[in-house]
Write an enzyme that holds these catalytic residues in place. Structure first.
Site, PDB file in Angstrom:
ATOM      1  N   ASP A 141       0.808  -1.223   0.000  1.00  7.46           N
ATOM      2  CA  ASP A 141       0.000   0.000   0.000  1.00  7.46           C
ATOM      3  C   ASP A 141       0.844   1.277   0.000  1.00  7.46           C
ATOM      4  O   ASP A 141       0.457   2.300   0.563  1.00  7.46           O
ATOM      5  CB  ASP A 141      -0.966   0.023   1.209  1.00  7.46           C
ATOM      6  CG  ASP A 141      -1.867  -1.194   1.217  1.00  7.46           C
ATOM      7  OD1 ASP A 141      -2.219  -1.677   0.128  1.00  7.46           O
ATOM      8  OD2 ASP A 141      -2.221  -1.668   2.324  1.00  7.46           O
ATOM      9  N   LYS A 161       1.656   2.164  -5.108  1.00  9.05           N
ATOM     10  CA  LYS A 161       2.190   1.599  -6.366  1.00  9.05           C
ATOM     11  C   LYS A 161       1.271   1.917  -7.540  1.00  9.05           C
ATOM     12  O   LYS A 161       1.728   2.254  -8.624  1.00  9.05           O
ATOM     13  CB  LYS A 161       2.363   0.066  -6.223  1.00  9.05           C
ATOM     14  CG  LYS A 161       3.362  -0.319  -5.140  1.00  9.05           C
ATOM     15  CD  LYS A 161       3.450  -1.816  -4.955  1.00  9.05           C
ATOM     16  CE  LYS A 161       2.213  -2.430  -4.335  1.00  9.05           C
ATOM     17  NZ  LYS A 161       1.960  -2.066  -2.928  1.00  9.05           N
ATOM     18  N   GLY A 187      -4.627  -4.223  -3.844  1.00  8.58           N
ATOM     19  CA  GLY A 187      -5.601  -3.181  -4.160  1.00  8.58           C
ATOM     20  C   GLY A 187      -4.800  -1.958  -4.543  1.00  8.58           C
ATOM     21  O   GLY A 187      -4.186  -1.330  -3.689  1.00  8.58           O
ATOM     22  N   HIS A 188      -4.728  -1.670  -5.841  1.00  8.18           N
ATOM     23  CA  HIS A 188      -3.909  -0.565  -6.332  1.00  8.18           C
ATOM     24  C   HIS A 188      -4.820   0.563  -6.793  1.00  8.18           C
ATOM     25  O   HIS A 188      -5.597   0.400  -7.730  1.00  8.18           O
ATOM     26  CB  HIS A 188      -3.003  -1.056  -7.484  1.00  8.18           C
ATOM     27  CG  HIS A 188      -1.987  -2.068  -7.031  1.00  8.18           C
ATOM     28  ND1 HIS A 188      -1.037  -2.609  -7.854  1.00  8.18           N
ATOM     29  CD2 HIS A 188      -1.766  -2.624  -5.809  1.00  8.18           C
ATOM     30  CE1 HIS A 188      -0.283  -3.459  -7.173  1.00  8.18           C
ATOM     31  NE2 HIS A 188      -0.712  -3.491  -5.929  1.00  8.18           N
ATOM     32  N   GLN A 218       1.886  -6.076  -3.226  1.00  9.19           N
ATOM     33  CA  GLN A 218       2.344  -6.178  -1.834  1.00  9.19           C
ATOM     34  C   GLN A 218       3.641  -5.377  -1.630  1.00  9.19           C
ATOM     35  O   GLN A 218       3.833  -4.363  -2.287  1.00  9.19           O
ATOM     36  CB  GLN A 218       2.517  -7.648  -1.406  1.00  9.19           C
ATOM     37  CG  GLN A 218       1.192  -8.393  -1.240  1.00  9.19           C
ATOM     38  CD  GLN A 218       0.581  -8.881  -2.536  1.00  9.19           C
ATOM     39  OE1 GLN A 218       1.237  -9.542  -3.312  1.00  9.19           O
ATOM     40  NE2 GLN A 218      -0.660  -8.578  -2.782  1.00  9.19           N
TER      41      GLN A 218
END
Ligand code: GDP
Ligand code: IMO
Ligand code: MG
Length: 422
Positions: free
Chosen positions: A13, A16, A40-41, A222
């Protein structure tokens, strides 16, 4: 010809998604190489916010081809939902997305096993997306691959064999109901119609692209400290987010990688369990969480928040081979009077010479801090480094020096335009 790996440098988080979106304007191809829908990007463009879980964050640039490599574990339902959502915003996915034949499929029983594992004493705080159990099957050589979707008799046989074993586990060991084999067959035997068009021979596609001089950005999910080999095991994910994973997870050989870019949050966060030496509790932690909107993009869980850790970052730089970094969320620190930076750890009064990934040791580590004055000015509209308050410039200079990296991007807000390129 540039083949760059972009890695999360901390516990995930870091921002990215935003940075891949910025950088991908200069790349032909963006490749995801590990993880799955645990990621979750987030990308914010004007008033729209996209959270991508499986599809590379280059998808919002029309001329970028997006590739999901063999190292990724794919939940077909999550993938199709994501495609549908993007298409509802008129973002073209067909013809722009390639999926490796060798990527493994997440099956419904992987998610059930993930939740069973998390209900026991060895809880990790996973995202519940079936990631660990899917990689277990991959390494146990029982996994079901994307290519199996194209061979229905084989797919059916593999699903039946897997479920025979899994149902024994569910009913005999975990006292649960057996999973309905026919329902899974019905669902998975249909996926070739929807996913078949994206399946490709990714290593040869990428090889040819490099030969033709195309530029490639490899998007890690990650973060380095969640790496199954180099992270804070067992409180890690089940793949290799570190830069080495970019080669095994895509089929691009190490000799073709030209640079490694680290994404570094200006402070530290972590979701799930595991040691976190610079964590802030109580009101201070809550204030940072609220100001940084630190809630999981995938699960909505509150993220644990703490000070920037240069000692951890040095380790991350070393194992990833990071050459330059993008610092994100600098704007979030603008409310602080003073900012602490961890420059080392002590255990029983002894200064450590290396970052301990062993959780027993890391839990005992006491951070050694240096303190810098804050800048107490809104920086979210700043466009040039020289326009940042001097204290903000000094903070960046200090963390760069203590972490041994060069900064090439500073992000001061979630949107594309809130980006300072150095
Ligand atoms: P990722 O998993 O590394 O892509 O990061 P996430 O998307 O899970 O979390 C990063 C969050 O911070 C998202 O909500 C982004 O929109 C947001 N974000 C990214 N860069 C910045 C920044 O520079 N400032 C602020 N305030 N938010 C940012
Ligand atoms: P992005 O790509 C932050 C964490 C989980 C848990 C551990 C194992 O958005 O940075 P898993 O479901 O992978 O088996 O969970 O890893 N985790 C993440 N933390 N960002 C992520 O992804 C994460 N993906 C997994 O919270 O601690
Ligand atoms: Mg995320």
């Amino acid at each position: 010809m540039e083949v760059s790996v972009l890695v999360g440098s901390q516990w995930g988080d870091e921002g990215k998604g935003k940075v891949v979106d910025i950088l991908s304007s200069r790349f032909n191809i963006v490749v995801r190489y590990q993880g799955g829908a645990n990621a979750g990007h987030t990308i914010e463009i004007e008033d729209k916010k996209f959270v991508l879980h499986l599809i590379p964050s280059g998808i919002l640039r029309d001329d970028v081809i997006c590739v999901i490599g063999n190292g990724v574990v794919i939940d077909p339902k999550a993938l199709l939902d994501e495609i549908e959502l993007l298409e509802s915003y008129n973002i073209k996915v067909k013809g722009r997305l390639l999926i490796s034949r060798n990527a493994h499929l997440i099956m419904p029983y992987h998610k059930t096993l993930d939740s069973i594992n998390e209900s026991g004493n060895s809880k990790i705080g996973t995202t519940g997306r079936g990631i660990g159990p899917c990689y277990i099957d991959k390494y146990a050589r029982k996994g079901i691959k994307i290519s199996d979707l194209e061979n229905k008799p084989l797919l059916e046989e593999k699903i039946r064999t897997n479920l025979e074993e899994k149902n024994q586990l569910f009913t005999r060991i975990y006292n649960q109901d057996a999973i309905d084999v026919e329902a899974i067959l019905k669902e998975y035997l249909e996926y070739d119609k929807l996913i078949g068009q994206y399946i490709a021979d990714v290593p040869s596609y990428l090889y040819n692209a490099i030969e033709e001089g195309k530029s490639i950005l490899l998007e890690g999910a990650q973060g380095a400290l969640l790496d199954v080999d180099h992270g804070t095991y067992p409180y890690v994910t089940s793949s290799n987010p570190t830069s080495g994973g970019a080669c095994t997870g895509s089929g691009i050989p190490p000799t073709k990688i030209t640079s490694v870019i680290g994404i570094v949050k200006a402070y530290t966060t972590r979701v799930g369990l595991g040691p976190f030496p610079t964590e802030l509790d109580g009101d201070e932690g809550e204030m940072l969480r609220k100001t940084g909107a630190e809630y999981g993009a995938t699960t909505g869980r509150p993220r644990r928040c703490g000070w920037y850790d240069a000692f951890l970052m040095n380790y991350s730089r070393m194992i990833n081979g990071i050459q330059r970094v993008a610092i994100t969320k600098l704007d979030v620190l603008s409310y602080m009077d003073e900012i602490k930076i961890c420059v080392g750890y002590e255990i029983d009064g002894q200064r450590l010479s290396y970052f301990p990934t062993d959780v027993e040791l890391l839990s005992k580590a006491k951070p050694v801090y240096e303190v810098m004055p804050g800048w107490k000015t809104d920086i979210s509209k700043v466009k040039y480094f020289s326009d940042l308050p001097v204290n903000a410039q000094n903070y960046l200079g200090f963390i760069a020096e203590k972490s041994g990296f060069e900064i090439s991007i500073v992000s001061v807000g979630p949107k594309r335009e809130q980006t300072i390129e150095l």
